[in-house]
Scaffold this motif. Structure first.
Motif, short mmCIF file in Angstrom:
data_model
loop_
_atom_site.label_atom_id
_atom_site.label_comp_id
_atom_site.label_asym_id
_atom_site.label_seq_id
_atom_site.Cartn_x
_atom_site.Cartn_y
_atom_site.Cartn_z
N LEU A 161 -4.93 -1.83 -5.66
CA LEU A 161 -4.40 -3.16 -5.33
C LEU A 161 -5.50 -4.21 -5.47
N ARG A 218 -4.42 6.52 0.44
CA ARG A 218 -4.52 5.15 0.92
C ARG A 218 -5.75 4.45 0.34
N THR A 274 0.83 -1.20 0.00
CA THR A 274 0.00 0.00 0.00
C THR A 274 0.87 1.26 0.00
N MET A 294 -2.09 -6.28 0.97
CA MET A 294 -1.80 -4.84 1.03
C MET A 294 -0.72 -4.49 2.04
N ALA A 303 -5.08 3.67 -3.19
CA ALA A 303 -4.10 2.58 -3.30
C ALA A 303 -4.78 1.23 -3.05
N GLU A 304 -5.67 1.23 -2.08
CA GLU A 304 -6.35 -0.03 -1.78
C GLU A 304 -7.25 -0.46 -2.94
#
Lengths: 260, 326
Positions: A141, A134, A115, A150, A137-138
């Motif tokens: 992913l 964040r 992450t 992560m 990013a999650e």
């Protein structure tokens, strides 16, 4: 030279690009055009200059002659009249923001979790708030199928997982162009598929991509164009199915007979 | 744990080669029980070491050392204060050395010839002269400059250049030259691909250095820096020569009064050992922190290991009982 660049607005345009490392000529006059949304696969024997060409596109290497544009902007230089001015570091960095790059050896930041790897550039470069970065990013992913990894550090991930994190990291900057430098060459054979799947999905979403690869199957199925390079020059380019099935040039034929 | 074994437990029926039955039904072979190699040499070694220690103990018991004095002065105010000052000057000098050293290393590696030239010259001078000479140079600066004048601050040099400041400058600036070389090695140990990846993401040189390269360089920088720290704890005893009352000078001053020279030296030695030991422990944890992401599973700290041994289930020793006990 280099006046009418914006008319048809290709995403990437190369005109007679030359690059040498000392006395060694690596690129010897590359002409190339990649339209928005196009997936351009570059193949060729090792040492043919494929990776160098890719690295020139985001100015990790400076070209010695010719012109190179990304989205109508000259890469690494500003032109005023007849004169070229080298860009300052800050301007080069700004240009690279819009170009994602995925490396053969992943080059994930080993001291950060998956992450954090993906968050780093949005936070540091674009000034996105940490919480927002964040969340994004999650999502990314998750999109590359790593929802459960992560919090892992790169050393705790397989090669295929690392490369998918690397793709998510590049996507986090919302690039308009993605460069893939042999993204599956460092992977165990059984891990190649998962990375190619992510790239295929990306292509279907309309991302402009230049992919240096040895995966002829990927080039055939996903590529819009195939460029065969040898000895620093484009030997043959065209529809991948066409080029792979009926190469016109002897050198292309010789190469393909070895890899197919 | 063992019921799975039971469900499978069938005599290891097939003899080798007699037509190998279903692989899954085979009972795993019994764990190896072998007599471990006996290390007789170690026992002899232990005996020799004990004999030597006894001899040493005997010798010192007969020596003319007043252990009561040692005990008394071990916690004497002046000594504790001296140890505190040793610690303080070490911390500050190292701080100055590390910060300046990293800056020098970055200057040295930069493409700017002015910066790298200045860094080279600095390192050349401060690494090329003895630290004791540098201490005296700072301390005696009033011989050549009577006053200091920074514009916003003016003073007599004699009042300005206290033993403390001279010690800090002498030790810290000298240390920076060494730290610069350590930091340079660390920065250069980070894979080039890391910088490229950061640049490709649009990060500039400064951010790349601070966020990507330096944190990884730390793993290489920390161990020798810990060494430097412990060295500095000891080297700081040199500043006794410029009147800074650290541990060694404190011990010295007392021994000129009570004439217990050896006793005071022992007191000082004990304190130096305490300080270096505490720092070695700190170094271990620091190294562990900066190694994050470099192993798959972090090893437990000695503390965690001790706790696990006290509270956790008893482990079966390897080689005894079925493999994978616990």
């Amino acid at each position: 030279m280099g006046t009418t660049t914006n008319s048809s607005s290709p995403m990437v345009k190369a005109e007679q690009v030359h690059k040498n490392f000392g006395p060694v000529q690596v690129l010897r006059g590359i002409d190339l055009e990649v339209s928005p949304g196009e997936v351009c696969c570059v193949v060729g024997p090792s040492g043919s200059g494929k990776s160098t060409l890719l690295r020139c596109v985001n100015h990790l290497e400076k070209i010695n002659a010719g012109r190179l544009w990304v989205d109508g902007e000259l890469v690494g230089y500003r032109q005023r009249g007849d004169k070229l001015y080298e860009m300052r570091e800050r301007e080069v960095a700004a240009q690279r923001r819009d170009i994602g790059m995925v490396f053969q050896r992943f080059n994930l930041f080993p001291h950060m979790t998956a992450t954090e790897n993906v968050m780093e550039a949005p936070v540091q470069v674009k000034g996105v708030r940490r919480a927002d970065a964040r969340k994004r990013a999650e999502q990314l992913l998750e999109r590359v199928g790593l929802a459960d990894r992560m919090a892992s550090y790169p050393s705790q991930l397989s090669g295929g997982q690392q490369q998918r994190v690397a793709i998510a990291r590049a996507l986090a900057m919302d690039p308009k162009l993605m460069l893939f430098d042999e993204p599956t060459s460092a992977l165990d054979p059984e891990l190649v598929g998962e990375v190619l799947d992510v790239m295929r999905a990306l292509a279907e979403d309309g991302m402009t991509m230049i992919v240096v690869t040895h995966e002829m199957g990927f080039a055939r199925e996903v590529g819009d164009t195939l460029v065969f390079m040898d000895d620093g020059m484009v030997v043959e380019a065209g529809d991948p199915r066409e080029v792979l099935a009926n190469p016109r040039q002897e050198r292309t034929r010789a190469f393909l007979s070895k890899v197919l | 744990m063992s019921d799975s074994h039971d469900s499978l437990s069938k005599k290891p029926a097939d003899e080798p080669g007699s037509g190998g039955g279903d692989v899954r039904e085979r009972v795993p072979p019994e764990a190896i029980r072998a007599v471990p190699v006996r290390h007789w040499g170690r026992w002899i070694g232990v005996a020799v070491v004990f004999a030597l220690l006894a001899a040493l103990f005997q010798a010192f018991r007969g020596a003319d050392i007043n252990w009561d004095v040692v005990g008394e002065f071990l916690t004497y105010d002046t000594i504790i204060e001296g140890a505190g000052k040793t610690l303080w000057i070490t911390l500050l000098s190292m701080l100055l050395g590390v910060v300046l050293g990293v800056i020098l290393a970055i200057m040295r590696l930069s493409g700017n010839p002015v910066l790298s030239g200045v860094a080279w010259g600095y390192i050349w001078f401060f690494r090329g002269t003895p630290v004791l000479v540098q201490l005296f140079l700072w301390y005696n600066l009033s011989f050549v400059f009577e006053t200091v004048n920074f514009g916003f601050y003016k003073d007599e040099m004699n009042d300005f250049m206290t033993p403390f400041l001279a010690a800090l400058l002498g030790l810290g600036l000298n240390e920076a030259a060494y730290m610069a070389e350590i930091a340079r090695a660390g920065i250069q140990s980070v894979d080039r691909g890391q910088t490229e990846a950061a640049h490709a993401l649009g990060m500039n040189n400064g951010k790349t250095m601070r966020r990507i390269v330096l944190p990884q360089a730390m793993r290489v920088i920390i161990p020798p820096t810990g060494n430097e720290f412990i060295n500095m704890l000891k080297t700081s005893s040199l500043v006794y020569a410029i009147q800074y009352t650290e541990l060694f000078r404190a011990g010295n001053t007392i021994s000129t009064r009570n004439l217990a020279v050896m006793e005071m030296l022992i007191v000082v030695t004990v304190w130096y050992l305490i300080l270096t030991t505490v720092f070695s422990i700190g170094q271990y944890y620091l190294e562990r922190y900066f190694a994050r992401g470099n192993e798959r599973v972090r090893p437990p700290t000695p503390l965690q290991r001790a706790r696990a041994r006290l509270t956790g289930p008893r482990r079966q020793r390897a080689g005894r009982g079925p493999a994978g006990g616990v």
